[in-house]
Design a protein around this motif. Structure first.
Motif, PDB file in Angstrom:
ATOM      1  N   UNK A 271       0.727  -1.134   0.011  1.00  0.00           N
ATOM      2  CA  UNK A 271       0.067   0.101  -0.129  1.00  0.00           C
ATOM      3  C   UNK A 271       0.880   1.336   0.042  1.00  0.00           C
ATOM      4  N   UNK A 272       1.373   1.654  -1.057  1.00  0.00           N
ATOM      5  CA  UNK A 272       2.439   2.679  -1.290  1.00  0.00           C
ATOM      6  C   UNK A 272       1.943   4.016  -1.157  1.00  0.00           C
ATOM      7  N   UNK A 273       0.786   4.098  -1.636  1.00  0.00           N
ATOM      8  CA  UNK A 273       0.148   5.525  -1.974  1.00  0.00           C
ATOM      9  C   UNK A 273      -0.812   6.024  -0.924  1.00  0.00           C
ATOM     10  N   UNK A 274      -0.429   6.031   0.395  1.00  0.00           N
ATOM     11  CA  UNK A 274      -1.577   6.596   1.303  1.00  0.00           C
ATOM     12  C   UNK A 274      -1.623   8.073   1.193  1.00  0.00           C
ATOM     13  N   UNK A 275      -0.450   8.861   0.946  1.00  0.00           N
ATOM     14  CA  UNK A 275      -0.528  10.302   0.507  1.00  0.00           C
ATOM     15  C   UNK A 275      -0.772  10.823  -0.743  1.00  0.00           C
ATOM     16  N   UNK A 276      -1.831  11.573  -0.891  1.00  0.00           N
ATOM     17  CA  UNK A 276      -2.316  11.946  -2.201  1.00  0.00           C
ATOM     18  C   UNK A 276      -1.207  12.781  -2.832  1.00  0.00           C
ATOM     19  N   UNK A 277      -1.279  12.807  -4.145  1.00  0.00           N
ATOM     20  CA  UNK A 277      -0.272  13.703  -4.899  1.00  0.00           C
ATOM     21  C   UNK A 277      -0.951  15.016  -4.902  1.00  0.00           C
ATOM     22  N   UNK A 278      -0.096  15.866  -4.805  1.00  0.00           N
ATOM     23  CA  UNK A 278      -0.590  17.346  -4.663  1.00  0.00           C
ATOM     24  C   UNK A 278      -0.299  18.164  -5.986  1.00  0.00           C
ATOM     25  N   UNK A 279       0.381  17.690  -7.018  1.00  0.00           N
ATOM     26  CA  UNK A 279       0.286  18.239  -8.285  1.00  0.00           C
ATOM     27  C   UNK A 279      -1.036  18.349  -9.137  1.00  0.00           C
ATOM     28  N   UNK A 280      -1.023  19.348  -9.940  1.00  0.00           N
ATOM     29  CA  UNK A 280      -2.129  19.707 -10.719  1.00  0.00           C
ATOM     30  C   UNK A 280      -2.007  18.668 -12.107  1.00  0.00           C
ATOM     31  N   UNK A 281      -3.054  18.180 -12.800  1.00  0.00           N
ATOM     32  CA  UNK A 281      -3.091  17.476 -13.778  1.00  0.00           C
ATOM     33  C   UNK A 281      -2.827  18.655 -14.654  1.00  0.00           C
TER      34      UNK A 281
END
Length: 497
Positions: free
Chosen positions: A18-28
């Motif tokens: 479960x590698x991605x428990x922190x959301x990415x804060x970059x914009x699409x």
């Protein structure tokens, strides 16, 4: 004791998986598009309204007891009578495009172009396209989302017969003529793997024919690929220049994660991917089936006593006809499955699972959903996207379905919000860190609907639908506000960089 140790190892492993428990804060990216999806049989209802013909799902739900709750799509969300209300909700969601499918039998009740053309059905889709145009929402239209006119099944066996190719092409050309000036994206077939493997092998989808396992599903795929190529060339030759749209194929797959670093498990993972996604992607990119399919099915067929392979062979001209027939590839992805090496079974009765010979299973510690097959494994969408990039020359990739199921009656659907946040974060990483050419994302689904053989026992919608109320009222779940914020800000978190 051994089982306890096995599960403990799985638990420890799951902490790392479960590698991605922190959301990415970059914009699409600025030109990245967000959409939402439905399918005609699942939402429209009006199964025999205004001249619509019977399709294979009408037939299956009326003639069998295969659906879990014994329900049908006769009324379902009643979108046939509530389309304006639904499209107003779409506008409020702020989506860039709406992916929906045409009911072939609503336009051509018998399926044939030289039969009756149903003007009421045409008006229904014209009205949808007009409303979308008015709201500034692009249309992504699927020509075939599993609801074949029943007469074509009765007359010549549907997608098991080459006759289907011209009949489908005639229907597609009519759709291009009628609607093409207002359609940005065309999809020929939704999930041909499901059409063929579940429709003609294990019987989990209409027409639920299981007479020739290990044979009919490969015949089905062969016909579907040739029909897809023919329709692609019709659009490319006669309509692209004036209508300026794109046309592609939508394929579904899990990410198949090797259960260990053992080279045999790595090989099992690759084989499973090629027998599912590659089965259709390889022909449209390279012109022919994956070599592992050609070799394994051919070898087993001869040992089973067949004179030729159960996997049909393309002619040289068909290879050239099929190769390159996509402007984009649609990816329907929901979850991840673990794969382990499995020794080949003894030669006997043909079956596609014997051709693959891979053990597949889920990590019991992964978060679940209302669907037994759907575990929440966000990093899988990044890994499958990168695999597609590396294997198929980085095509334009549109996520055409991705979503989470609940049991219904849940309006504070925080688990769905978490699902979208984490999966979208991994899409961002695939784009920025892996260089995958993903240009759009489509949430499944707009509203709760008829989920095929699961009936109304599983709900994927952002909007809840009360199926016991004749008015079929739509109620927004908490995920609606979350998704609205994503479409507005192109961020998966409240504050982006």
């Amino acid at each position: 004791m051994l089982i306890q140790k096995f599960l403990f190892v799985f638990y420890i492993s799951s902490l790392f998986w479960r590698e991605n428990v922190c959301a990415d804060n970059r914009k699409f990216p600025p030109d990245f598009k967000f959409g939402i999806a439905t399918a005609s049989y699942q939402i429209e209802g009006g199964w025999d309204a205004d001249g619509k013909g019977e399709n294979i799902w009408d037939h299956l739900t009326h003639q069998t007891n295969l659906v879990k709750d014994h329900s049908t799509g006769d009324i379902t969300c009643d979108s046939y009578h509530k389309s304006k209300e639904d499209l107003a909700l779409l506008k409020d969601l702020g989506v860039d495009f709406y992916r929906f499918s045409l009911s072939w039998a609503r336009i051509l009740p018998t399926g044939y172009i030289d039969g009756q053309i149903n003007e009421a059905g045409i008006r229904y889709y014209e009205d949808i396209l007009s409303e979308l145009e008015k709201h500034g929402i692009e249309a992504m239209v699927t020509l075939y989302h599993w609801d074949l006119p029943q007469k074509l099944q009765d007359d010549f066996g549907g997608v098991l017969n080459d006759t289907f190719i011209d009949v489908f092409a005639n229907y597609a050309q009519l759709a291009f003529e009628l609607f093409g000036s207002r359609v940005k994206y065309w999809v020929t077939f939704n999930e041909p793997f499901i059409i063929c493997q579940q429709g003609y092998e294990n019987g989990n989808k209409a027409p639920a024919i299981t007479k020739a396992p290990g044979i009919d599903l490969y015949t089905c795929a062969h016909v579907v690929l040739k029909a897809h190529a023919k329709v692609y060339h019709i659009y490319d030759t006669f309509y692209r220049k004036t209508q300026k749209g794109k046309i592609g194929l939508v394929l579904n797959t899990d990410w198949f994660e090797p259960a260990s670093g053992d080279p045999k498990d790595l090989e099992a993972s690759e084989r499973q991917l090629q027998f599912q996604f590659g089965w259709f992607a390889h022909p449209i990119v390279y012109g022919n089936y994956p070599q592992v399919m050609i070799d394994r099915i051919g070898e087993r067929s001869i040992r089973e006593g067949f004179k030729t392979s159960r996997l049909p062979k393309f002619t040289n001209s068909e290879i050239e006809e099929i190769k390159g027939t996509f402007d984009f590839i649609g990816l329907n992805h929901y979850t991840t499955t673990l794969t382990r090496w499995k020794e080949d079974e003894a030669i006997g009765k043909p079956e596609s699972l014997k051709d693959i010979s891979v053990e597949v299973f889920k990590n019991p510690f992964w978060e679940g959903s209302a669907s037994s097959w759907l575990k929440v494994v966000p990093w899988g969408i990044r890994r499958i996207s990168k695999w597609i990039k590396d294997t198929y020359k980085n095509p334009e990739l549109i996520i055409t379905e991705n979503g989470y199921s609940d049991v219904g009656g849940i309006f504070d659907d925080s688990r769905r919000i978490n699902y979208y946040r984490e999966y979208l974060s991994n899409v961002l990483e695939a784009i920025y860190d892996d260089g995958v050419n993903i240009t759009a994302y489509t949430a499944w689904s707009f509203m709760d609907n008829f989920e095929w053989l699961e009936g109304y026992t599983e709900k994927f919608g952002l909007f809840s639908v009360n199926f016991t109320d004749p008015a079929r009222p739509r109620t927004p779940k908490s995920s609606v506000n979350y998704f609205k914020n994503v479409t507005k800000t192109k961020c998966v978190v409240e504050q982006c960089l």
